[in-house]
Structures are given as C-alpha cells and as structure tokens.
Design an enzyme around this catalytic site. Structure first.
Site, PDB file in Angstrom:
ATOM      1  N   SER A  55      30.032  35.467  46.201  1.00  0.00           N
ATOM      2  CA  SER A  55      28.737  35.082  46.766  1.00  0.00           C
ATOM      3  C   SER A  55      28.617  33.556  46.819  1.00  0.00           C
ATOM      4  CB  SER A  55      27.618  35.745  45.961  1.00  0.00           C
ATOM      5  OG  SER A  55      26.428  35.687  46.692  1.00  0.00           O
ATOM      6  N   ASP A  59      26.153  46.006  51.146  1.00  0.00           N
ATOM      7  CA  ASP A  59      25.645  44.840  50.394  1.00  0.00           C
ATOM      8  C   ASP A  59      24.242  44.499  50.877  1.00  0.00           C
ATOM      9  OD1 ASP A  59      25.128  42.140  49.609  1.00  0.00           O
ATOM     10  OD2 ASP A  59      27.277  41.702  49.577  1.00  0.00           O
ATOM     11  N   HIS A 112      26.645  44.412  46.486  1.00  0.00           N
ATOM     12  CA  HIS A 112      26.911  43.000  46.134  1.00  0.00           C
ATOM     13  C   HIS A 112      27.276  42.825  44.662  1.00  0.00           C
ATOM     14  CE1 HIS A 112      26.586  38.831  47.490  1.00  0.00           C
ATOM     15  NE2 HIS A 112      25.931  38.504  46.403  1.00  0.00           N
TER      16      HIS A 112
HETATM   17  N1  LIG Z   1      18.234  37.922  40.930  1.00  0.00           N
HETATM   18  C1  LIG Z   1      18.405  37.890  42.328  1.00  0.00           C
HETATM   19  C2  LIG Z   1      19.831  38.100  42.754  1.00  0.00           C
HETATM   20  C3  LIG Z   1      20.826  37.473  41.843  1.00  0.00           C
HETATM   21  C4  LIG Z   1      22.211  38.024  42.119  1.00  0.00           C
HETATM   22  O1  LIG Z   1      22.399  39.058  42.735  1.00  0.00           O
HETATM   23  N2  LIG Z   1      23.199  37.301  41.648  1.00  0.00           N
HETATM   24  C5  LIG Z   1      24.553  37.719  41.914  1.00  0.00           C
HETATM   25  C6  LIG Z   1      25.194  36.680  42.762  1.00  0.00           C
HETATM   26  S1  LIG Z   1      24.265  36.493  44.267  1.00  0.00           S
HETATM   27  C7  LIG Z   1      24.969  35.148  45.046  1.00  0.00           C
HETATM   28  O2  LIG Z   1      25.404  34.183  44.576  1.00  0.00           O
HETATM   29  C8  LIG Z   1      25.271  37.902  40.589  1.00  0.00           C
HETATM   30  O3  LIG Z   1      26.447  37.703  40.489  1.00  0.00           O
HETATM   31  N3  LIG Z   1      24.524  38.319  39.571  1.00  0.00           N
HETATM   32  C9  LIG Z   1      25.043  38.448  38.238  1.00  0.00           C
HETATM   33  C10 LIG Z   1      25.573  39.801  37.882  1.00  0.00           C
HETATM   34  O4  LIG Z   1      26.137  39.919  36.763  1.00  0.00           O
HETATM   35  O5  LIG Z   1      25.488  40.757  38.659  1.00  0.00           O
HETATM   36  C11 LIG Z   1      17.560  38.952  42.956  1.00  0.00           C
HETATM   37  O6  LIG Z   1      16.961  39.666  42.186  1.00  0.00           O
HETATM   38  O7  LIG Z   1      17.555  39.041  44.193  1.00  0.00           O
END
Ligand SMILES: N[C@@H](CCC(=O)N[C@@H](CSC=O)C(=O)NCC(=O)O)C(=O)O
Length: 278
Positions: free
Chosen positions: A147, A223, A256
C-alpha cells in the site's frame, strides 16, 4: 552510529531482532526489525527491505506476513523499518493518513513536517548504510512493500537506478498524485506545487523510462481501496507505454489485508531470491 538492541527471538533457526538508533535523516530515534536467517550466522546474506503501509510500525509485517520461514530457507535477511518518525517532538495529525505512521516515504519540504519527515533519505540511504555497517549482510538489496509502502518501494527502486536488484509490491498506491490519500499527504509534506509531487509518483516515473529493475506487483480485486486509492490501471498503462516488462497481477477475491500478503509473500521472496543470488 550505534544500534541498540531492544529484543531478540529465535525463529526458524534464525533471529528476529528489534533495534533502535538515532537517525541523522529524521533527527530522532527510529526503530526497525530485522530477520537474520540461519545462514547469516556463518556468512553475509543479501537483504530484502520491506516498507509497510498506513498506521503500521515494524511489528505488522514481522508478526502477520509469515515471511520468515521462507527467508530462512532462501538465506535472505529482512529489514523492516517504521513508517515515519515518532515522538512527542515530532509533528503529527489526528487522522490515520497523515503524520506519524503515514510518512509516505518522501522528504518533506513544508512546515511543520520538514524537520523530521525525511523518510526518502532515511530508507534509501541512511538505513542501508547502517545495516551494511553493523549486520552480516552483503550489499545486494531488494525492496518490497504494501500500500503506502508499495508506493515507497516502487518510487525508491525506480529513482535509485541500479541500487536494488528487484522490487515488488502488494496493493501499492500506484499514482499518489491522483488519489485522495496521496493528494492529502503530498499537499501537506510537499506543498501545492504539483510538479514537486511527480518525483514520488511511480506511474509517472515508470512512464518516463524503460525500467530495467525486475518488478512484481500483486493487487487483490476484492480490495476495498481498489481502484480509487490505488489506481493500479495507471501503473499498468505506464508499464505498457515504457515497455518495462513489470509483472502486474490482479488476484480475484483478495482484499487489502495481511491475509492477502501472507498468501503471496512466498512467491515474492522466491522472485527476489532469483535476482539477489545472481
Ligand atoms: N485504519 C484505516 C486503514 C488503515 C489500513 O488499512 N492500513 C493498512 C495499510 S493501508 C495503506 O497504506 C495496514 O497495513 N494496516 C495494518 C494491518 O496490520 O493490517 C481505515 O480504517 O480505513
């Protein structure tokens, strides 16, 4: 520059270690995690740098991706940095997509961010120098990410020509100059002048030149951020225009999350190993 070891765990006969150090680039303390495969006990090994996404630290990939078993088999070290500078003295924002945990791997030029948010220099120069000086690794490097981290990996590999043997990404933000996440972050960190943004836009960079760095990208079709934030089609078009030969795969049903990453991380590690061992 010294590395302070914060923790160590034995894992697949190798070692998962967390370090802290002072960073000249971001002018503060940074933490990163390393997985050293068993081969690193007796010889230097090549390195895969992993850049994580919004809200992450070095912990997310370390505990959720399941990369260490195959890294142990292949004899590849994993270096997993944080996603921004941290601390009370470091500028922040209440939103999850700006400030701490959301450095976007750029060198900020705008206040209040410029003092510490120099993540491009930290990842592309300072961290590899530190790792190569203190850990049993060769100078053979690859880079990958997810991401926001996929954006960072692609931009760094495309700009630092010859520095990385290969690049891969999961669900990367492919055209940050045209999506809400990127426009918000780039306005804050780089200012309103959009010509300054293009140096950090992987689709723009790939369209400009035929890239010779081997590139593998996986994008889940289920995603929640695809296609609006990720804009994979822009990278596919840039790849076709520049005839760079990147493999960009759409994977039906995957979202995602780290469940997607853990499903394909083995293929990415084997892809990198082929180029790191050349
Ligand atoms: N909190 C946000 C979304 C946050 C999210 O999905 N973070 C992803 C990366 S998104 C792009 O850089 C992530 O890797 N989260 C950490 C995990 O361990 O999954 C929302 O609620 O929309």
């Amino acid at each position: 520059m010294t590395l302070i070891q914060l923790s160590e765990h034995k894992l697949f006969a190798g070692r998962q270690i967390k370090y802290q150090h002072h960073s000249e680039s971001v002018k503060g303390l940074m933490q990163f995690s390393v997985y050293l495969p068993p081969a690193a006990e007796t010889q230097k090994v090549p390195v895969l740098y992993w850049l994580s996404g919004l809200t992450c630290t070095d912990e997310n990939f370390s505990v959720k991706a399941g990369a260490q078993r195959v890294a142990a088999e292949l004899g590849i070290a994993l270096v997993i940095p944080d996603t921004s500078p941290r601390g009370e003295q470091v500028a922040d924002d209440a939103a999850y997509d700006l400030g701490q945990g959301a450095g976007f791997y750029v060198n900020a030029t705008q206040e209040p961010w410029a003092a510490h948010y120099q993540m491009y220099d930290y990842i592309s120069r300072e961290l590899p120098s530190l790792v190569e000086a203190h850990l049993p690794v060769t100078t053979a490097k690859a880079i990958s990410g997810h991401s926001m981290g996929g954006h960072g990996a692609l931009v760094i590999a495309l700009r630092e020509v010859g520095a990385y043997r290969s690049v891969s990404a999961f669900s990367p933000i492919c055209q940050p100059t045209k999506c809400d996440w990127g426009k918000k972050a780039f306005t804050a960190y780089l200012g309103d002048e959009q010509s300054q943004w293009l140096q950090y836009d992987a689709s723009f960079l790939l369209a400009q030149q035929q890239s010779s760095v081997p590139m593998l990208i996986d994008q889940g079709e289920g995603d929640q951020f695809y296609p609006s934030q990720l804009r994979t089609e822009a990278l596919i078009e840039a790849n076709q225009r520049s005839q760079s030969g990147a493999q960009i795969r759409l994977q039906p049903g995957y979202d995602h999350s780290y469940f997607f990453i853990s499903s394909f991380i083995e293929e990415h590690l084997r892809f990198h190993a082929r180029h790191l061992k050349d």
